[in-house]
Design an enzyme around this catalytic site. Structure first.
Site, short mmCIF file in Angstrom:
data_model
loop_
_atom_site.label_atom_id
_atom_site.label_comp_id
_atom_site.label_asym_id
_atom_site.label_seq_id
_atom_site.Cartn_x
_atom_site.Cartn_y
_atom_site.Cartn_z
N CYS A 167 -1.23 2.36 -7.55
CA CYS A 167 -2.57 2.91 -7.67
C CYS A 167 -2.77 4.03 -6.66
CB CYS A 167 -3.60 1.81 -7.44
SG CYS A 167 -5.33 2.35 -7.59
N ASP B 33 -5.21 4.41 -4.82
CA ASP B 33 -6.03 3.90 -3.72
C ASP B 33 -5.36 4.18 -2.37
OD1 ASP B 33 -7.26 2.00 -1.79
OD2 ASP B 33 -8.33 1.29 -3.57
N ARG C 20 -5.62 2.79 0.34
CA ARG C 20 -5.33 1.60 1.15
C ARG C 20 -4.01 0.93 0.77
NH1 ARG C 20 -10.67 -1.45 -0.51
NH2 ARG C 20 -9.90 -0.58 -2.49
N HIS D 112 -3.27 -3.97 -7.29
CA HIS D 112 -3.84 -4.48 -6.04
C HIS D 112 -5.23 -5.07 -6.28
CE1 HIS D 112 -6.87 -1.29 -5.09
NE2 HIS D 112 -6.08 -0.55 -5.85
N CYS E 126 -9.25 -3.48 -6.86
CA CYS E 126 -9.03 -2.18 -7.49
C CYS E 126 -10.31 -1.69 -8.16
CB CYS E 126 -7.92 -2.28 -8.53
SG CYS E 126 -7.54 -0.72 -9.37
#
Length: 298
Positions: A121, A123, A125, A177, A180
């Site tokens: 992803c 993302d 993080r 994750h 999400c």
């Protein structure tokens, strides 16, 4: 710098330099500590710090170099500019690596030979190199919103083909994750504009497994379940691609696996989706939706 800020910065530096396994021999203890403290000053979040506003060699312009080939008409960025800070961080990171292993970047420039192709992803993080403890050059990566793989995405498939046919990776890892945002948005019925077209891919997965998802009453747990099912779907889509089937037919050994990352713990978990042949793929395709939810707590 305050002690709690220093404590927060030390792990970042050590994770970027020491634990990447690029150190040939340990430095003397006092040299090592001096090096770390100097980097801490460079990475300090205190914008008004005198140390933070200075480059290593005392040259203010050295922290924001310009390309000699494509130098554009915009004025040079000032110290307070966001890009200036990023470039200074990069300079400190590069210098730390070169001090530990002078030929590291020279070796990197000669080519890459990663064993892992990571589909994750976007993302911020979920940094794959960090959480896998691998150095630059060891993970080939494709990332998008909610780690979606669809057969019409030429971008993703082009990266996949390069990973399999050129780099000869041995493992394709699809990582979802928990928490999400893309998956959470796909669970609802709100419109978010252009991204609705992309989220439609996850909504299709949701519809395919609606009965199992509807049996989960807790919203957060339902989202976690869809994260896992969405990763499974991407694993199977990769496995069904002509790229993978051609690789297996010619005897190339490459396995596709699904994992999930928990942002709250920093830990990866495997999802039980491993495909390394056409036979494995067919076995996974025979699993019914209800069986995927059989062991999930209600």
């Amino acid at each position: 710098m305050s002690s709690h800020k220093a404590a927060a910065v030390v792990p970042i530096i050590t994770s970027q330099v020491e634990r990447l396994a690029i150190i040939d021999a340990p430095k003397e203890a006092h040299q090592h500590q001096h090096h770390i403290h100097r980097l801490i000053r460079k990475y300090s979040s205190e914008k008004d710090s005198d140390e933070d506003n200075l480059s290593d060699d005392g040259n203010d312009d050295a922290c924001c170099p310009r390309s000699p080939v494509t130098c554009g008409p915009s004025p040079a960025v000032e110290k307070g500019h966001g890009l200036s800070r990023l470039l200074r961080n990069n300079k400190a990171w590069s210098k730390a690596i070169r001090e530990r292993q002078p030929d590291f970047f020279e070796k990197c420039s000669q080519g890459q030979q990663p064993k892992v192709f990571w589909i994750g992803c976007s993302d911020s993080r979920v940094p794959e190199n960090e959480l896998l403890q691998l150095a630059p050059g060891e993970v080939f990566t494709h990332r998008n919103i909610a780690n979606v793989v669809v057969s019409t995405d030429l971008n993703c498939l082009s990266v996949l083909q390069y990973a399999i046919d050129v780099l000869k990776v041995e493992h394709v890892v699809v990582c979802g994750h928990y928490g999400c945002g893309g998956v959470a948005a796909a669970l609802g019925d709100h419109s978010y504009g252009l991204i609705d077209h992309w989220l439609g891919n996850i909504k299709e997965v949701k519809q395919q497994h609606r009965e199992g998802l509807d049996s989960i009453q807790d919203t957060e747990e339902k989202c976690r379940a869809l994260v896992e099912i969405n990763a499974r779907n991407s694993v199977l889509t990769v496995a069904k691609s002509p790229i993978m089937r051609a690789a297996w037919e010619r005897g190339q050994e490459v396995e596709i696996s699904g994992v999930v990352y928990d942002i709250k713990t920093g830990l990866l978990s495997e999802l039980g989706y491993h495909v390394k042949s056409e036979k494995d793929l067919n076995a996974h395709l025979k699993v019914e939706s209800k069986d995927l939810f059989a062991n999930r707590a209600q």
